[in-house]
Structures are given as C-alpha cells and as structure tokens.
Design an enzyme around this catalytic site. Structure first.
Site, PDB file in Angstrom:
ATOM      1  N   SER A 160      -0.931   5.846  -2.403  1.00  0.00           N
ATOM      2  CA  SER A 160      -0.095   5.144  -1.344  1.00  0.00           C
ATOM      3  C   SER A 160       1.186   4.424  -1.957  1.00  0.00           C
ATOM      4  O   SER A 160       1.732   5.210  -2.748  1.00  0.00           O
ATOM      5  CB  SER A 160      -0.890   4.381  -0.605  1.00  0.00           C
ATOM      6  OG  SER A 160      -0.570   3.822   0.280  1.00  0.00           O
TER       7      SER A 160
ATOM      8  N   TYR B 104       8.760   5.838   6.326  1.00  0.00           N
ATOM      9  CA  TYR B 104       7.773   5.848   5.264  1.00  0.00           C
ATOM     10  C   TYR B 104       6.935   4.930   5.247  1.00  0.00           C
ATOM     11  O   TYR B 104       5.819   5.329   5.098  1.00  0.00           O
ATOM     12  CB  TYR B 104       8.910   5.410   4.042  1.00  0.00           C
ATOM     13  CG  TYR B 104       8.116   5.348   2.473  1.00  0.00           C
ATOM     14  CD1 TYR B 104       7.701   6.607   2.025  1.00  0.00           C
ATOM     15  CD2 TYR B 104       7.631   4.094   1.922  1.00  0.00           C
ATOM     16  CE1 TYR B 104       7.054   6.404   0.694  1.00  0.00           C
ATOM     17  CE2 TYR B 104       6.928   3.979   0.994  1.00  0.00           C
ATOM     18  CZ  TYR B 104       6.703   5.211   0.339  1.00  0.00           C
ATOM     19  OH  TYR B 104       5.981   5.232  -1.106  1.00  0.00           O
TER      20      TYR B 104
ATOM     21  N   LYS C 132       2.669   5.627   5.204  1.00  0.00           N
ATOM     22  CA  LYS C 132       1.558   5.206   4.242  1.00  0.00           C
ATOM     23  C   LYS C 132       0.668   4.064   4.989  1.00  0.00           C
ATOM     24  O   LYS C 132      -0.389   4.183   4.586  1.00  0.00           O
ATOM     25  CB  LYS C 132       2.619   4.276   3.191  1.00  0.00           C
ATOM     26  CG  LYS C 132       3.601   5.147   2.175  1.00  0.00           C
ATOM     27  CD  LYS C 132       2.309   6.070   1.422  1.00  0.00           C
ATOM     28  CE  LYS C 132       3.298   6.970   0.487  1.00  0.00           C
ATOM     29  NZ  LYS C 132       2.516   7.828  -0.117  1.00  0.00           N
TER      30      LYS C 132
END
Length: 275
Positions: free
Chosen positions: A134, A148, A152
């Site tokens: 991650s 993004y 994650k």
C-alpha cells in the site's frame, strides 16, 4: 530458512523489481508479473530456473485468473505480493472519468481480483501469506492524490476484512506502507490538467513542491525492500508496517489526531444507542 516461492505483480520497476531481484539473489523462486517483458530479460537470463515471467495487466480479470492458476500449477506459493499500482495526480474536479476508472481498476479492483484469484489455491495448500503493498497514503492524505488515496484506503479495508476471513485456513495478511521513496513513481504519474482557480491553494503548492524537487523523498528503494523482506519473513508478521521516517511520523500524527477527535465524541456517540 528454507527457500520460498513468490508471486509478485508490478515487478518491472520500483519496489516490485527490487523485491524480485532480492528474492532471486537469496535463492528463492519468483513468478513475476509485468505488463512488458523487457525489464526482466536480463534477470531471466541470470536466473533461468528461478524466475518465471508472467505478462499480465491486472485490469484484465480473466488474464489475472489464468496467470495465477498457471503459477500455482507449478507448486505451492508462500508469498503472494500485490504490488502493481500507479498514481493519479490532480485536484478531484479536474480528473477525467477515464482517469478515475483506470486508477481504481488498477490499484483497487486489480489488487482485489489478483488476491481473489489466489485465495482458492492458498486455501487448498492450507498456508500462505498475502502481502499488499500500500502506501502511507493508505492512512494519510495529500492534496491532488484523492483518487490514489481512495484506492489505497480502499484496498487496506479489503485486506483488513479478508484477514479475518482466511486466518483459519492458515493464510495471513500483511500491509506494507512505504513513505515517499526514490522510485519511478513520480515519472509514472497520470496528470490531470491544472485549474487556474486553484492558484495559490494548498493543491497548487503541492503541485509546485512535487515538480520543482522540493518535496522530500527520504525513502531508499533497496533499504525499503530489505525492511520488507525482514517483515515478510516474520512468523507471525505485524499486520501493518510503515516504512520510512516520513511514513512513520505522518501516520503516527494522523492516528493521534483521530483518537483525540474520537474521544471528544464519546457522549454524542453513546447518545445514538437505544434508550
């Protein structure tokens, strides 16, 4: 320690490539998934019996399942490493629908489907470790990285729930959260257009800092992978691991602030229960 067998996505560059190299160097066998073969040609020539290269785009679900099945047909796999990802950069309203779909298809859906493809095999062999690479961006946030971060934070939630489902089958899970590291990540960013209305904002300052070299990248790729190897080999491993001083400091600060805010809400929270 006995030699291990790995299945790694995103092995053509950055942490994935370094992890592949380090695993091969210590005598392990690696199934390395890449979208283009050339970066691993030299490694394949050096380690013909240890390295098998799988040409794979994690957004193609049927191809993912076929590649994973092919790898497990060769024998048991100890470490399944979901690493393929990239960054989408830009303020939320400037992102195109196509950029959003591609970001989630790769980082979130691609990771989920890759791991799902491996699960029946891991259950059958009654052992295995799922490693999700991650980012500190799975716990903290920067402006311009909204999608993004969505990918994650999303994949970390998936892994946390999954870990509770598969523990009884001898499968454990590990989330690696590197901070800003000197890899090709920035070169590979998908950029949205800059909007004039954000001039002088925190988002614009972040953009300027990132592209004029002021933003700190303290993490070293090789040192990060060395730390990853130590943790991945642990029995049992911790569930989440921050790597790099920036990641550690930022995550620690964020968690403390959340806890302080939560504790202030106790009376309000309890008031929502049935009388």
């Amino acid at each position: 320690m006995l030699n291990k067998t790995w299945l790694i996505t995103g092995a053509s560059s950055g942490l994935g490539l370094m992890l592949t190299k380090k695993a091969l160097l210590r005598g392990d066998k690696v199934f390395a998934s890449v979208r283009r073969k050339s970066p691993l040609d030299e490694l394949k020539a050096t380690y013909p019996n240890q390295l098998e290269v799988l040409n794979l785009d994690v957004t193609e679900v049927n191809a993912v399942r076929s590649a994973v099945d092919k790898a497990f047909l060769k024998g048991s796999i100890d470490y399944v490493v979901s690493n393929a990802a990239y960054g989408l950069f830009g303020v939320a309203e400037a992102l195109s629908d196509q950029q959003i779909e591609r970001q989630l298809a790769t980082n979130l859906i691609g990771s989920i489907q890759f791991i799902r493809a491996a699960l029946p095999h891991l259950r059958k062999q009654n052992k295995g470790r799922i490693v999700q690479v991650s980012s500190e961006g799975g716990q903290v946030a920067y402006p311009n990285f909204s999608l993004y971060h969505a990918s994650k934070w999303g994949i970390e939630g998936f892994i946390e729930s999954l870990s509770l489902e598969v523990k009884e089958f001898g499968i454990d899970c590990l989330i690696i959260e590197p901070g800003p590291t000197e890899t090709p990540f920035i070169k590979g960013l998908d950029l949205a257009k800059s909007l004039a209305c954000y001039k002088g904002s925190a988002a614009e300052q972040m953009r300027t800092s990132l592209f004029n070299g002021e933003f700190p990248f303290k993490g070293d790729t090789e040192n990060t992978v060395n730390a990853m190897l130590k943790v991945i080999d642990m029995s049992p491993p911790p569930f989440r691991v921050a790597l790099g001083s920036i990641a550690f400091d930022n995550i620690q600060r964020a968690l403390r602030l959340r806890l302080v805010e939560l504790e202030k809400q106790k009376v309000l929270a309890y008031s929502a229960d049935k009388n």
